[in-house]
Design a protein around this motif. Structure first.
Motif, short mmCIF file in Angstrom:
data_model
loop_
_atom_site.label_atom_id
_atom_site.label_comp_id
_atom_site.label_asym_id
_atom_site.label_seq_id
_atom_site.Cartn_x
_atom_site.Cartn_y
_atom_site.Cartn_z
N UNK A 147 45.71 56.29 43.70
CA UNK A 147 44.56 55.09 42.88
C UNK A 147 44.45 53.80 42.54
N UNK A 148 45.70 52.83 43.88
CA UNK A 148 45.56 51.43 43.87
C UNK A 148 44.51 50.49 44.59
N UNK A 149 44.01 49.48 44.76
CA UNK A 149 43.19 49.03 45.12
C UNK A 149 44.38 48.95 47.30
N UNK A 199 42.84 47.86 49.77
CA UNK A 199 42.86 46.45 49.70
C UNK A 199 43.00 45.64 49.30
N UNK A 200 43.90 45.66 48.73
CA UNK A 200 45.14 44.58 48.24
C UNK A 200 46.10 44.79 48.98
N UNK A 201 46.85 43.62 48.43
CA UNK A 201 47.93 43.59 48.98
C UNK A 201 49.13 44.73 48.23
N UNK A 248 49.30 41.52 45.22
CA UNK A 248 48.05 41.28 44.28
C UNK A 248 48.04 42.56 43.48
N UNK A 285 47.79 42.44 40.16
CA UNK A 285 45.91 43.00 39.11
C UNK A 285 46.47 43.89 37.53
N UNK A 331 40.52 38.92 35.85
CA UNK A 331 41.11 39.79 36.72
C UNK A 331 40.61 40.70 37.59
N UNK A 375 37.30 40.28 46.12
CA UNK A 375 39.03 40.25 47.42
C UNK A 375 37.89 41.66 47.67
N UNK A 376 37.37 42.46 46.94
CA UNK A 376 37.19 43.61 47.72
C UNK A 376 35.95 43.16 48.56
N UNK A 434 37.23 41.27 51.61
CA UNK A 434 38.01 41.92 52.83
C UNK A 434 36.49 42.76 53.55
N UNK A 478 37.52 55.96 45.26
CA UNK A 478 38.49 56.02 45.42
C UNK A 478 39.63 56.47 43.95
N UNK A 479 39.44 56.69 42.77
CA UNK A 479 40.37 57.29 42.48
C UNK A 479 40.86 56.49 41.33
N UNK A 480 40.66 54.76 41.48
CA UNK A 480 41.57 53.75 40.97
C UNK A 480 40.82 53.89 39.29
N UNK A 501 43.67 55.64 36.73
CA UNK A 501 44.30 54.20 36.84
C UNK A 501 44.46 53.73 35.73
#
Ligand SMILES: Nc1ncnc2c1ncn2[C@@H]1O[C@H](COP(=O)(O)OP(=O)(O)OP(=O)(O)O)[C@@H](O)[C@H]1O
Ligand SMILES: [Mg+2]
Lengths: 319, 365
Positions: A86-88, A90-92, A95, A99, B10, B17-18, B21, B198-200, B203
């Motif tokens: 559930x994290x992103x 494509x983000x480091x 990052x 966030x 934020x 960024x998405x 990328x 994505x399930x994000x 969260x």
């Protein structure tokens, strides 16, 4: 007042009961293990606690606040780590942390200190610029944990957080949690594995949405009054008798031997020819008797308790 | 409030960024407009100048020679052959060496000297209808110009534009509407759905972030991107197709921004409701591209539609934006004239975002 109070919580999906009259409470500084097999309702329970699902009935209080109401302030003190990714990706690493810092509106100083500590504890510090999708499974889980710990929640809900994590990282994970428990965090830890459950202060055995048993793991084991044996002998024959006997509550392979839990008072023990070795006879449904198997009494483990309770539950629902 | 801004920023930053990328999205956002602009823009303006023609001067007077010179002076036509009679032009027409024949009949100069209207003849290769109609239009224009202050030179065939064959000047504003509608709706249609898939979202919803913060935060980067698109299309439209911008640039861009928010909002709403990228994209295309194409006055003038369709068209923001663009770019209209179009856009933008926020449920099931 307990940090987490759950009263008669119920949730169904299209008529299928996922959580059934669940009640539990977790004190600050305690970790509560919600143990159950796949589909037991662990995820549904945690989602209910996090206010991500509406209940069909029952109440939840997180530090006295209702997660289903209009007031979202409970989220300030909530940390929730979902079961799935559930994290992103494509983000480091940095990052992702930044966030979640912003979501919690942390000050720079507080963030800097906590981030440093968490990265050190999780040993993720060298990977700050790596994308989350490029982390190993265990590293990813640790990052997810770091992300929910950033704002030092008073209530932490973890859904199978160590699934796919190697034993060393798993230990570190637990050490990390214990550090936060000391600060008065209340944790609910959902897991299907027994050895992890045994590390919790309190466990609830969840099965088909119901709590079958609840208590401190050692207490549950001590209160377990069915005898446990390690049985040797010809494997196929033992297994066929286990199938046939209504008295075997649980069995697990243990190397060459089988561990079995026999219903209290139904074990038939005979002395072997030499007089010292113990031998166990199982009874079939029709009253037939098995040959005598070599058996050594064993002390119950948490897994024995769980499997036997599930079996008893089955018998109840079938009756 | 401070927290609202922090979280919104934020979310916007993360979304950016998405976007960076995932170059596919940026290519779509900037490439699709270019392709569409080229297709539609050049599609309607194929070589409308330098049409090769033959001339037949049967009058043989200084006046007729001057007239023929004027006819080809503008650059619309190129004098490819001088022939003695119209019949001599037929093989040339047949081979396609010339597309038309100008004939100055005998006695034209005499008629005009007496103040009588004279008639020119224009033979046209009609095999390519659209080409022919463009050529006819040019011929009429040139003839009108050549007649000057003296008696009118009459071209026997009246010119009527095929409604779908409008000049680039007219089509570029409509094109801007179509491109912005489609690309911006598509871009945001993916964002919320992707987060669910994505399930994000699970969260994210467990954090204190508000639904409005997510919606607005997700909107912002795409407003920026859409703005770049608008700049790109209007600039290219102005350079390549000589589309004038007669009104205020500020008004043009601020109304474009408003329209962008409308269409991005539609995409977000679709995404929020469907929670699924595939479904989102399909709904977004049907819900934005088709109305922009069919109900904006781009192809079919709205005034000619049945009342029911007119009513439906008035719900979609595209028609207002087409009017605004034609007003600001071609006619130089200002706010005082355009507010009846601007107001519905603002209303739509507000409503679509409000509905998106309220339909955005924090619950997973
Ligand atoms: N969104 C949903 N829609 C329909 N049914 C659901 C939904 N979520 C859960 N269920 C059902 O509820 C039951 C409990 O599922 P849940 O995910 O809570 O189990 P779990 O204990 O977390 O299992 P696992 O260990 O596999 O994660 C299952 O039968 C599941 O199919
Ligand atoms: Mg689960």
């Amino acid at each position: 007042m307990s940090a987490i109070v759950v009263q008669e919580l119920r949730r169904t999906f299209a008529g299928q009961v996922a959580v059934d009259n669940l009640s539990l409470s977790v004190e600050a500084g305690q970790i509560y293990g919600l143990v159950g097999p796949d589909g037991a309702g662990k995820t549904t329970t945690l989602r209910l606690l996090a206010g991500l699902l509406d209940p069909d009935g029952g109440r939840v209080a997180l530090l006295g606040r209702d997660p289903f109401g209009r007031d979202g302030s409970f989220r300030e003190s909530l940390g929730y780590m979902p079961q799935q990714y559930s994290l992103y990706g494509d983000l480091t690493v940095d990052e992702n942390l930044a966030f979640f810092r912003e979501m919690a509106c942390l000050s720079r100083e507080a963030f800097a200190a906590r981030k440093e500590r968490l990265l050190a504890l999780t040993r993720l510090a060298p990977f700050g610029r790596r994308r989350a999708s490029a982390l190993s499974g265990g590293m990813y889980k640790k990052l997810a944990l770091a992300c929910v710990l950033l704002h030092e929640p008073k209530i932490l809900l973890l859904d199978e957080p160590t699934n796919g994590v190697d034993p060393v990282s798993r230990r570190e994970f637990w050490d990390l949690l214990h550090g936060f428990l000391a600060d008065g965090m209340a944790i609910v830890f959902a897991t299907p594995t027994m050895d992890e459950a045994a590390r919790c202060h309190h466990v609830g055995l969840l099965y088909q949405g119901r709590l079958l048993a609840e208590g401190a793991p050692s207490e549950l084991v001590r209160a377990f009054d069915h005898p446990v044996f390690r049985v040797g002998g010809e494997r196929a024959s033992v297994e066929s008798w286990i199938e046939k006997s209504p008295d075997v509550l649980a069995f697990t392979p243990a190397g060459e031997q089988l561990r079995i839990v026999v219903r209290r008072g139904r074990e038939l023990l005979v002395r072997g020819a030499e007089g010292d070795a113990l031998r166990l006879v199982l009874r079939g449904r029709d009253g037939s008797r098995s040959p005598a198997f070599d058996a050594t009494p064993a002390s119950p483990t948490f897994e024995d308790v769980f499997l036997a309770r599930v079996h008893e539950r089955h018998e109840q629902t079938e009756a | 409030m401070n927290r609202f801004l922090r979280r919104t920023r934020a979310i916007a930053h993360k979304e950016m960024l998405h976007l960076i990328r995932d170059p596919g999205a940026v290519y779509m956002a900037l490439g699709v407009p270019l392709v569409m602009l080229a297709l539609f823009g050049y599609g309607v303006s194929v070589d409308i100048d330098h049409i090769p023609i033959a001339v037949v001067d049967q009058d043989h007077t200084p006046a007729s020679r001057r007239l023929l010179q004027e006819l080809t002076a503008g650059g619309d036509f190129v004098r490819a052959a001088d022939l003695p009679s119209p019949e001599a032009a037929l093989p040339l027409l047949g081979r396609g060496d010339v597309r038309g024949v100008f004939v100055v009949p005998e006695g034209l100069a005499r008629h005009r000297a007496r103040g009588e209207p004279g008639a020119l003849q224009f033979l046209l290769d009609g095999s390519d209808g659209s080409y022919a109609s463009v050529a006819l239009g040019d011929a009429a224009g040139v003839a009108a110009a050549a007649s000057g202050a003296s008696a009118a030179l009459d071209l026997p065939i009246r010119v009527r534009f095929n409604p779908t064959l409008r000049s680039a000047i007219d089509i570029v504003p409509a094109l801007i509407v179509m491109i912005l509608s489609m690309v911006s709706t598509l871009l945001t249609a993916l964002t919320v759905a992707r987060e669910w898939e994505r399930g994000a979202m699970e969260q994210l919803f467990a954090t204190p972030v508000g639904r409005t913060e997510i919606i607005v935060g997700k909107l912002l980067p795409y407003v920026g991107l859409g703005f770049v698109q608008t700049l790109l299309i209007t600039t290219l439209g102005a350079y390549l197709f000589d589309v004038p911008i007669r009104g205020s640039l500020l008004l043009l861009f601020s109304t474009s921004l408003l329209f962008l928010v409308c269409m991005l909002g539609v995409g977000l709403l679709v995404s929020v409701v469907t929670k699924n990228q595939m479904v989102s994209v399909q709904v977004a295309v049907i819900g934005s591209f088709l109305p922009a194409m069919l109900l904006s006055g781009f192809i079919f003038p709205i005034e000619n539609m049945p009342a029911l369709l007119q009513a439906i068209a008035s719900v979609f923001p595209a028609r207002y934006y087409v009017s605004i663009l034609r007003g600001t770019m071609l006619k130089g209209s200002g706010v005082s004239l355009l507010w009846p179009q601007i107001l519905p856009l603002a209303l739509f933008a507000f409503l679509v975002l409000a509905v998106a926020v309220t339909r955005f449920s924090r619950r997973l099931a």
